[in-house]
Enzyme design. Structure first.
Site, PDB file in Angstrom:
ATOM      1  N   ASP A   1      -2.320   0.997   7.291  1.00 15.76           N
ATOM      2  CA  ASP A   1      -1.496   0.930   6.266  1.00 15.76           C
ATOM      3  C   ASP A   1      -1.227  -0.926   5.875  1.00 15.76           C
ATOM      4  OD1 ASP A   1      -1.392   3.757   5.332  1.00 15.76           O
ATOM      5  OD2 ASP A   1      -0.541   3.949   7.152  1.00 15.76           O
TER       6      ASP A   1
ATOM      7  N   ASP B   1       0.945  -1.175   0.049  1.00 16.45           N
ATOM      8  CA  ASP B   1       0.062   0.048   0.057  1.00 16.45           C
ATOM      9  C   ASP B   1       0.948   1.232   0.203  1.00 16.45           C
ATOM     10  OD1 ASP B   1      -2.260   1.620   0.351  1.00 16.45           O
ATOM     11  OD2 ASP B   1      -1.844   1.749   2.313  1.00 16.45           O
TER      12      ASP B   1
ATOM     13  N   GLU C   1      -1.390  -1.451  -4.917  1.00 14.62           N
ATOM     14  CA  GLU C   1      -2.577  -0.633  -5.147  1.00 14.62           C
ATOM     15  C   GLU C   1      -2.038   0.307  -6.252  1.00 14.62           C
ATOM     16  OE1 GLU C   1      -5.435   2.109  -2.991  1.00 14.62           O
ATOM     17  OE2 GLU C   1      -4.445   0.781  -1.628  1.00 14.62           O
TER      18      GLU C   1
END
Length: 173
Positions: free
Chosen positions: A139, A8, A67
């Protein structure tokens, strides 16, 4: 069996999650955050590259998922996020890992079942799916969700390929 590293990305905090996939089963390996220091963007990108490289060296994943950038309200933030993604992707390609990219919506849909899920729902489902005793930091949970999404996608592709072979064999008989 495959070890999957999910990322991420962020220009200040980059989450990572490592899972082991054995068939359709996913097992937690590790997760955490790379917290970068300093104001100079080039130095922060170097820290992200080095941090992801260290995680790859430590856990030896075979698969890498990250992502995609989403367009936020602030274009400058989106550009910095894109550069952070680039630093992580370069670390993966230097280790000769295949790179898969997923949108936030795809990740949430895969893990929660709803593409508009919020962060707390993602954290809860990651905790449930990986049988964790405590909720990971936001996160890190998002990075674990990326890894889970990739594992689910890979499993679906394998399943569909198996179904296609059955159909082809059925026609040949």
């Amino acid at each position: 069996m495959a070890i999957i590293l999910g990322i991420d990305p962020g220009s200040r905090i980059t989450g990572y999650g490592v899972v082991k996939q054995v068939g359709a089963k996913m097992e937690y390996v590790a997760s955490g955050c790379i917290r970068v220091k300093g104001e100079e963007l080039a130095g922060r990108l170097n820290q992200i590259f080095n941090g992801v490289s260290e995680i790859i060296a430590q856990y030896q994943p075979q698969l890498f998922a990250i992502e995609q950038v989403f367009m936020a309200k602030n274009p400058d933030s989106a550009l910095k996020l894109g550069q952070a993604r680039g630093a992580a992707i370069v670390a993966a390609t230097c280790a000769q890992l295949p790179v898969a990219e997923y949108s936030a919506r795809q990740i949430k849909q895969s893990v929660v079942g709803k593409g508009s899920a919020d962060k707390t729902q993602v954290q809860h489902m990651v905790m449930h799916l990986l049988k964790l005793s405590a909720s990971p930091q936001a996160d890190a949970a998002d990075a674990l969700a990326v890894a889970l999404c990739h594992g689910h996608t890979q499993q679906s592709l394998i399943s569909m390929a198996g179904q296609a072979r059955k159909v082809v064999r059925g026609r040949l008989r």
